[in-house]
Scaffold this motif. Structure first.
Motif, short mmCIF file in Angstrom:
data_model
loop_
_atom_site.label_atom_id
_atom_site.label_comp_id
_atom_site.label_asym_id
_atom_site.label_seq_id
_atom_site.Cartn_x
_atom_site.Cartn_y
_atom_site.Cartn_z
N THR A 118 0.85 -1.19 0.00
CA THR A 118 0.00 0.00 0.00
C THR A 118 0.88 1.24 0.00
O THR A 118 1.74 1.39 0.88
CB THR A 118 -0.93 0.03 1.22
OG1 THR A 118 -1.87 -1.05 1.12
CG2 THR A 118 -1.70 1.34 1.28
N LEU A 158 -1.73 -1.06 -4.08
CA LEU A 158 -2.82 -0.22 -3.56
C LEU A 158 -2.32 1.20 -3.34
O LEU A 158 -1.19 1.41 -2.88
CB LEU A 158 -3.36 -0.79 -2.26
CG LEU A 158 -3.93 -2.22 -2.32
CD1 LEU A 158 -4.49 -2.61 -0.96
CD2 LEU A 158 -4.99 -2.34 -3.39
N LYS A 179 -4.73 -0.17 -7.77
CA LYS A 179 -6.10 0.05 -7.34
C LYS A 179 -6.12 1.07 -6.21
O LYS A 179 -5.20 1.13 -5.39
CB LYS A 179 -6.74 -1.25 -6.84
CG LYS A 179 -6.81 -2.36 -7.89
CD LYS A 179 -7.71 -1.99 -9.04
CE LYS A 179 -7.82 -3.15 -10.03
NZ LYS A 179 -8.64 -2.77 -11.22
N LEU A 181 -7.68 2.43 -2.80
CA LEU A 181 -8.45 2.10 -1.60
C LEU A 181 -8.29 3.27 -0.63
O LEU A 181 -7.28 3.39 0.06
CB LEU A 181 -7.96 0.80 -0.97
CG LEU A 181 -8.71 0.32 0.27
CD1 LEU A 181 -10.20 0.14 -0.04
CD2 LEU A 181 -8.12 -0.98 0.81
N ARG A 376 -13.74 -0.04 4.55
CA ARG A 376 -12.36 -0.20 4.08
C ARG A 376 -11.78 -1.53 4.54
O ARG A 376 -11.09 -2.23 3.78
CB ARG A 376 -11.49 0.95 4.59
CG ARG A 376 -10.08 0.93 4.03
CD ARG A 376 -9.20 1.99 4.68
NE ARG A 376 -7.96 2.15 3.93
CZ ARG A 376 -6.91 1.35 4.03
NH1 ARG A 376 -6.94 0.31 4.86
NH2 ARG A 376 -5.82 1.58 3.32
N ARG A 379 -13.01 -4.45 2.45
CA ARG A 379 -12.36 -4.50 1.15
C ARG A 379 -10.92 -5.01 1.27
O ARG A 379 -10.44 -5.76 0.42
CB ARG A 379 -12.35 -3.10 0.51
CG ARG A 379 -13.71 -2.66 0.00
CD ARG A 379 -13.61 -1.40 -0.84
NE ARG A 379 -12.80 -1.61 -2.03
CZ ARG A 379 -12.29 -0.63 -2.76
NH1 ARG A 379 -12.50 0.63 -2.42
NH2 ARG A 379 -11.56 -0.90 -3.83
N MET A 380 -10.24 -4.63 2.35
CA MET A 380 -8.88 -5.11 2.56
C MET A 380 -8.87 -6.62 2.76
O MET A 380 -7.97 -7.32 2.27
CB MET A 380 -8.25 -4.41 3.76
CG MET A 380 -6.79 -4.77 3.98
SD MET A 380 -5.74 -4.32 2.58
CE MET A 380 -5.70 -2.54 2.78
N TYR A 383 -8.86 -8.26 -0.51
CA TYR A 383 -7.53 -8.24 -1.13
C TYR A 383 -6.62 -9.30 -0.51
O TYR A 383 -5.87 -9.98 -1.22
CB TYR A 383 -6.89 -6.86 -1.00
CG TYR A 383 -7.35 -5.88 -2.04
CD1 TYR A 383 -7.12 -6.09 -3.39
CD2 TYR A 383 -8.04 -4.73 -1.67
CE1 TYR A 383 -7.54 -5.19 -4.36
CE2 TYR A 383 -8.47 -3.82 -2.62
CZ TYR A 383 -8.23 -4.05 -3.97
OH TYR A 383 -8.65 -3.17 -4.91
#
Length: 393
Positions: A118, A158, A179, A181, A376, A379-380, A383
């Protein structure tokens, strides 16, 4: 299906910053039927003020740290490998330059490990942003190494904002490999009614006086605190009842230098430095306006926090901030280093309590709609499961 076993991997100093809030609070909120998280921090043995371990303990996070003594500490890498083996880690999640490098070194020895990254900040710095050519060249070298490593990591990478993604693409990464995030905030924990305006009492702010504040490390160049000082001087000329405060610490003599700069501008009697604070709910609740003068950002947690607590925001229109603050709706945005514009927007808010209330209410609704931390985290987890199953595809 067993929970994905993740090593959330970060290097920092002292009490940490925005990314650390994201990492530690994510570890608390993850669905443990989907994800097991071991948080691991690189720790400089010379850092006597390091407090991430205490923060993690208060939150009940699975936490450990390893000593990182030099630029490339092979003993440190061996210690990390030991944790990975003991915890049966499947996915390493890196968050900064050093863990990006160490993650790559570890995967060379442990090829079954999946690496995800990230990017919290990817600043488009140029020569004029550095005091010396040597510092600029060091930055360019580090940036080149980082890009090479990111190209070799598993995809997607990310980014915390669309602007951060654009900067990464401009440096040679493929758009389809990144992507976005967005950062988020715990909307249940960050509520104005839970805070107390303790800072106003501590600083002796009278009921008819205003407090304009920011939360930032003194040493962070990209925060451009000299512009914050100049805004304070500009406003103080016509509004002596406005006080200013910076909440945050600094390296070495940075705090002393900052105080000298404020004194040179003649506003030392209207300006306060609190040092590092952890009672941020009470800190933000004490502000009438939150002012951020940064030159660049990812998607700043400080703005998320202010907006969640209904504090009207004035900020420079940098990086991911316009993705968060709607100019004229939930706050005001200005060009970088534009003291006149920033000062005028702060004054407009201070002189109009109805506008402050309107911005604060709209900001809270925007956070609830688009920047929920719980969303969030879910969604993590998606991933993490994606990366854990990377080989099977």
């Amino acid at each position: 299906m067993h929970p994905v076993r993740v090593l959330d991997f970060r290097g920092t100093y002292k009490g940490g910053g925005g990314p650390d809030k994201t990492i530690l609070n994510s570890a608390v909120q993850h669905d443990r039927s989907r994800v097991y998280v071991q948080v691991l921090y690189l720790r400089n043995p010379a850092d006597t003020e390091y407090s991430i371990d205490k923060w993690a303990a208060d939150l009940g996070v699975n936490y450990c740290d390893v000593m990182d003594r030099k630029l490339i500490d092979r003993q440190c890498v061996r210690d990390i490998k030991k944790v990975i083996q003991e915890q049966e880690i499947e996915v390493i999640h890196s968050h900064d330059e050093k863990t990006l490098l160490y993650g790559w070194m570890i995967r060379r020895a442990m090829p079954y490990i999946r690496i995800m990254y990230t990017c919290h900040l990817h600043s488009p710095y140029v020569r004029k942003d550095f005091e010396s050519l040597t510092a600029f060249l060091n930055f360019k070298l580090r940036r080149k190494v980082n890009i090479l490593l990111m190209k070799r990591y598993h995809k997607p990478l990310l980014a915390v904002s669309h602007h951060t993604k654009q900067c990464m693409v401009a440096d040679g990464l493929r758009e389809e490999d990144i992507k976005v995030l967005h950062n988020g905030i715990d909307i249940d924990a960050w509520r104005a009614e839970l805070g107390r305006a303790v800072l106003r009492n501590e600083l002796g702010i009278k009921p008819d006086e205003f407090l304009v504040g920011t939360v930032a490390r003194i040493a962070q160049q990209h925060k451009d605190l000299p512009t914050f000082y100049r805004v304070a001087a500009e406003i103080s000329r016509t509004m002596p009842k406005v006080k200013f405060v910076i909440v945050g610490d600094g390296h070495g003599d940075e705090m002393a230098k900052a105080k000298r700069r404020v004194a040179e501008l003649g506003v030392e009697h209207s300006f306060f430095f609190t040092g590092h604070r952890t009672d941020l709910l009470d800190i933000y609740t004490s502000f009438d306006v939150f002012l951020m003068t940064s030159l660049t950002e990812g998607l700043p947690n400080t703005v998320l926090e202010a907006m969640a607590l209904r504090v009207p925001v004035v900020s420079t229109a940098v990086a991911g901030v316009p993705e968060l603050v709607d100019h004229g709706e939930t706050g005001f945005l200005s060009p970088i280093r534009d003291v006149k514009s920033l000062s005028g927007q702060v004054v407009r808010l201070l002189e109009n309590p109805a506008l402050r209330e309107e911005f604060g209410q709209k900001a809270r609704k925007r956070i609830e709609k688009d920047f929920s931390f719980a969303n969030r985290v879910r969604r993590m987890e998606d991933y993490y499961e994606y990366f854990a199953n990377y080989r099977s595809r």
